[in-house]
Scaffold this motif. Structure first.
Motif, PDB file in Angstrom:
ATOM      1  N   PHE A   1       7.659  -4.226 -31.368  1.00  0.00           N
ATOM      2  CA  PHE A   1       8.084  -3.558 -32.814  1.00  0.00           C
ATOM      3  C   PHE A   1       7.301  -2.954 -33.358  1.00  0.00           C
ATOM      4  O   PHE A   1       7.413  -2.647 -34.295  1.00  0.00           O
ATOM      5  CB  PHE A   1       8.157  -5.012 -34.338  1.00  0.00           C
ATOM      6  N   GLY A   2       6.328  -2.659 -32.324  1.00  0.00           N
ATOM      7  CA  GLY A   2       5.624  -1.338 -33.035  1.00  0.00           C
ATOM      8  C   GLY A   2       6.271   0.078 -33.024  1.00  0.00           C
ATOM      9  O   GLY A   2       7.274  -0.143 -31.741  1.00  0.00           O
ATOM     10  N   LYS A   3       6.213   0.669 -34.285  1.00  0.00           N
ATOM     11  CA  LYS A   3       6.605   1.807 -34.400  1.00  0.00           C
ATOM     12  C   LYS A   3       5.603   3.097 -33.470  1.00  0.00           C
ATOM     13  O   LYS A   3       4.226   3.045 -34.265  1.00  0.00           O
ATOM     14  CB  LYS A   3       6.956   2.114 -35.345  1.00  0.00           C
ATOM     15  N   LEU A   4       5.992   4.218 -33.301  1.00  0.00           N
ATOM     16  CA  LEU A   4       4.079   5.492 -33.390  1.00  0.00           C
ATOM     17  C   LEU A   4       4.353   5.463 -34.776  1.00  0.00           C
ATOM     18  O   LEU A   4       4.737   5.909 -35.598  1.00  0.00           O
ATOM     19  CB  LEU A   4       5.035   7.263 -33.321  1.00  0.00           C
ATOM     20  N   GLY A   5       2.650   5.781 -34.821  1.00  0.00           N
ATOM     21  CA  GLY A   5       1.755   5.867 -35.792  1.00  0.00           C
ATOM     22  C   GLY A   5       1.631   5.203 -36.461  1.00  0.00           C
ATOM     23  O   GLY A   5       1.131   4.632 -37.232  1.00  0.00           O
ATOM     24  N   CYS A   6       1.812   3.642 -36.243  1.00  0.00           N
ATOM     25  CA  CYS A   6       1.293   2.097 -36.485  1.00  0.00           C
ATOM     26  C   CYS A   6      -0.256   1.982 -36.337  1.00  0.00           C
ATOM     27  O   CYS A   6      -0.534   2.479 -35.001  1.00  0.00           O
ATOM     28  CB  CYS A   6       2.121   0.562 -36.107  1.00  0.00           C
ATOM     29  N   ASP A   7      -0.829   0.858 -36.833  1.00  0.00           N
ATOM     30  CA  ASP A   7      -1.595   0.750 -36.865  1.00  0.00           C
ATOM     31  C   ASP A   7      -1.924  -0.361 -35.652  1.00  0.00           C
ATOM     32  O   ASP A   7      -1.631  -0.680 -34.998  1.00  0.00           O
ATOM     33  CB  ASP A   7      -2.723  -0.122 -38.069  1.00  0.00           C
ATOM     34  N   LEU A   8      -3.518   0.138 -35.241  1.00  0.00           N
ATOM     35  CA  LEU A   8      -4.286  -0.464 -34.349  1.00  0.00           C
ATOM     36  C   LEU A   8      -4.786  -2.227 -34.636  1.00  0.00           C
ATOM     37  O   LEU A   8      -5.732  -1.897 -34.893  1.00  0.00           O
ATOM     38  CB  LEU A   8      -5.181  -0.077 -33.602  1.00  0.00           C
ATOM     39  N   ASP A   9      -4.356  -2.952 -34.441  1.00  0.00           N
ATOM     40  CA  ASP A   9      -4.603  -4.525 -34.765  1.00  0.00           C
ATOM     41  C   ASP A   9      -5.035  -5.294 -33.702  1.00  0.00           C
ATOM     42  O   ASP A   9      -5.157  -5.252 -32.657  1.00  0.00           O
ATOM     43  CB  ASP A   9      -3.365  -5.275 -35.184  1.00  0.00           C
ATOM     44  N   LEU A  10      -6.799  -5.252 -34.427  1.00  0.00           N
ATOM     45  CA  LEU A  10      -7.295  -5.702 -32.735  1.00  0.00           C
ATOM     46  C   LEU A  10      -8.238  -6.877 -32.905  1.00  0.00           C
ATOM     47  O   LEU A  10      -8.742  -6.966 -34.530  1.00  0.00           O
ATOM     48  CB  LEU A  10      -9.004  -4.658 -32.986  1.00  0.00           C
TER      49      LEU A  10
END
Ligand code: GTP
Ligand code: MG
Length: 587
Positions: A229-238
């Motif tokens: 469900f990622g959109k361009l610009g979404c954060d990077l969860d690590l």
């Protein structure tokens, strides 16, 4: 789109004929027309088909470990860059993008290519300053002498941010039905293969840095980067996976045995806090490209937040977040079962964002994750369910899928082919409309949403209570005001979707156009005031809203002025993360 969606103004209909949901699902290659296949051959969904979540992550991870991120001279050509780099090893794939100058992601055929590059690279020559001698796979290609080539003409740049709102609206306006608009919205906003590759590369670069402190650790991706469900610009969860180290504890044999001497601290939380604190310091002091490091260690889930400048990603690094990883796997699995799942989640997240129901700033509003849960639950509860319950997914699991995290049974089947879906053929437009109807009458004050069982259950006294996939609950942070807004906006949007077609036809008639002609409903011209006209649906919705919040919300329906409506429709007016491009529909 964002503007039109400001009040769910998706009421453009072409010829009154709605395309059936699966008539025109674009293939990934169609969607990404323009990709320079010769130079860049990322995995396509077709190649991914049949792979499990973990296998896919591992494959992407392995490719990222063979990749480097290189900033390039302003005027250069793809051919030149590739010719130069090929001297060090065979290049499998590459793509270029723009972020503070031109950058390239280069994937070598083997890690030997990276070793050769490292041997050839020199330290930067800078005056008046000193460089921190920490070598990573973030490199810069420098050009000596004058380069006469016309770089702009020959370098294809792959955008890493979403379209500006105006362009998005134009693109959607060209579609002939709401179903097509929803497919189009998804394919415009979703992460591209290149963006996913860049995300895995950044994760891999960060792992190199964390590995300097904890040599056996792993950094893994979770959240919308990997859940479909990622959109361009979404954060990077690590998250920093230390289980790779602590998982080593073995049963002691009888007789002599060896164990490590380790520092002892009060609790696991203290370990997490001190590990993240050290890593945050390391990122701040040594890691090239990592800026704005904030250590948020006293949060319920301690994290380090920073920006990775060369990629433009806002990163949230947590530790030992296996539960969130499993939630991501679950959402990914559900997103793969039916194309309509992704489309609905995308549109609902986008709708919520432009209405200011969600925000990148933590607070009493609903999260994107919880919105996805609302969609999942809705799709589980159709008369012919579109999605299975979690209990059903658990029952299909094989012994190898068994997974218990912090005492919770999180087992779900990993083999998608075992899941038999029922034949539901509802269109996206119908589903979207029914979604809004469903939640405009949902008794949030009395009932919880349980996606394990696919049922509403009576709940403790909390405003919003969603039984998250693998945890006790989610969304208990959502306060009464936000919940009322959610319910009221669902009601308004349901009304607009129901009446939009008639209004559009009326407008076409007044404009003297042929009844069948396609027309875009301009933003702001929707029936915001017109809803006061009432009607059966409105009365039903109002009754539901009263139920949902335990008191009358009808008088609280926002009687918005034009300025406020405009602000609501403009996502840039919402609180946003620093990295979000100013005029685009960011996460
Ligand atoms: P974006 O807004 O696109 O970043 O969506 P996201 O799904 O990545 O959400 P976010 O970055 O806020 O959170 C990352 C992950 O943390 C989610 O995918 C979930 O796995 C988990 N998470 C976030 N919020 C909640 C919550 O309220 N409850 C639970 N159980 N997990 C959550
Ligand atoms: Mg996220």
């Amino acid at each position: 789109m964002a503007a039109s969606m400001g009040a769910s103004r998706l009421h453009m209909r072409g010829n009154g004929q709605l395309l059936k949901c699966f008539q025109r699902i674009l293939t990934p290659s169609q969607r990404r027309a323009g990709t320079n296949a010769a130079a860049c051959q990322p995995l396509t969904d077709h190649q991914d088909a049949g792979k499990s979540f973990l296998a896919l992550q591992e494959e992407r991870r392995e490719r990222a470990e063979r990749s480097v991120l290189i900033s390039c001279p302003s005027k250069t050509t793809e051919k030149k860059v590739l010719k130069f780099l090929s001297k060090y090893g065979a290049v499998n794939n590459c793509f270029f993008y723009d972020s503070y100058g031109t950058c390239a992601v280069i994937e070598f055929a083997s890690r030997d290519g990276i070793c050769s590059l490292h041997e050839a690279a020199s330290l930067p020559s800078i005056q008046h300053e000193a460089s921190v001698p920490f070598k990573t796979r973030l490199l810069a290609l420098k050009s000596t002498g004058v380069d006469q080539s016309d770089g702009a003409a020959s370098l294809k740049l792959h955008p890493q941010t979403s379209l500006p709102v105006n362009e998005l609206i134009q693109r959607l306006a060209a579609e002939e039905s709401i179903d097509q608009q929803l497919h189009s919205l998804t394919s415009i906003l979703e992460l591209t293969n290149e963006n996913i590759a860049l995300r895995f590369l950044v994760c891999s670069l960060l792992q190199d840095i964390a590995g300097a402190f904890f040599p056996e650790c792993a950094i893994r991706l979770f959240g919308s980067t990997v859940n479909g469900f990622g959109k361009l610009g979404c954060d990077l969860d690590l998250f920093l996976d230390l289980d790779t180290i602590s998982g080593r504890s073995m049963k002691r044999p009888s007789g002599l045995s060896l164990e490590y001497q380790m520092k002892r601290v009060a609790s696991e939380r203290t370990v997490t806090q001190s590990v993240l604190s050290v890593l945050g310091e390391g990122l701040e002091q040594f890691a090239p490209g990592c800026v704005g490091v904030q250590k948020i260690l006293n949060a319920r889930c301690p994290l380090v937040r920073f920006s990775h400048q060369p990629s433009g990603f806002q990163c949230d690094l947590t530790a030992n977040n296996r539960v969130a990883m499993k939630s991501s796997e679950l959402l990914w699995l559900l997103s793969r079962l039916d194309e309509r799942v992704r489309c609905l989640v995308f549109v609902v997240r986008c709708w919520a964002r432009v209405h200011g129901l969600t925000s990148s700033i933590p607070g009493a509003w609903i999260s994107n994750f919880s919105l996805s849960m609302l969609v999942v639950f809705f799709l589980q509860t159709r008369s012919t369910p579109i999605l299975p319950t979690l209990d059903q997914l658990r029952d299909l699991a094989s012994p190898a899928d068994k997974c218990v995290i912090e005492g919770n049974d999180c087992t779900i089947v990993s083999d998608l082919s075992k899941i038999q879906l029922e034949a539901n053929t509802e269109s996206l437009e119908t589903l979207l409309q029914e979604f809004f109807e469903f939640y405009s009458t949902f008794a949030f004050n009395r009932m919880s949403i349980n996606i394990k069982k696919g049922k509403q259950l009576h709940k403790p006294k909390r405003q919003c209570y969603i039984r998250a996939p693998v945890e006790d609950c989610a969304s208990t942070n959502v306060n009464a005001t936000q919940l009322e807004r959610l319910v009221a906006l669902c009601r308004e949007s349901a009304w607009l979707l129901a009446h939009g077609g008639a209004i559009a036809r009326h407008r076409r008639h007044r404009a003297g156009k042929a009844p069948g002609a396609r027309a875009w409903q301009p933003p702001g011209s929707g029936p915001v005031g017109g809803r006061r006209g009432g009607g059966r649906r409105k009365k039903k919705a109002r009754r539901g809203g009263d139920q949902a919040c335990g008191r009358s919300t009808s008088r609280r329906l926002p009687a918005r002025g034009a300025a406020e409506r405009a602000a609501l429709r403009d996502p840039s007016a919402e609180p946003r993360a620093d990295h979000s491009p100013g005029n685009s529909v960011a996460a």
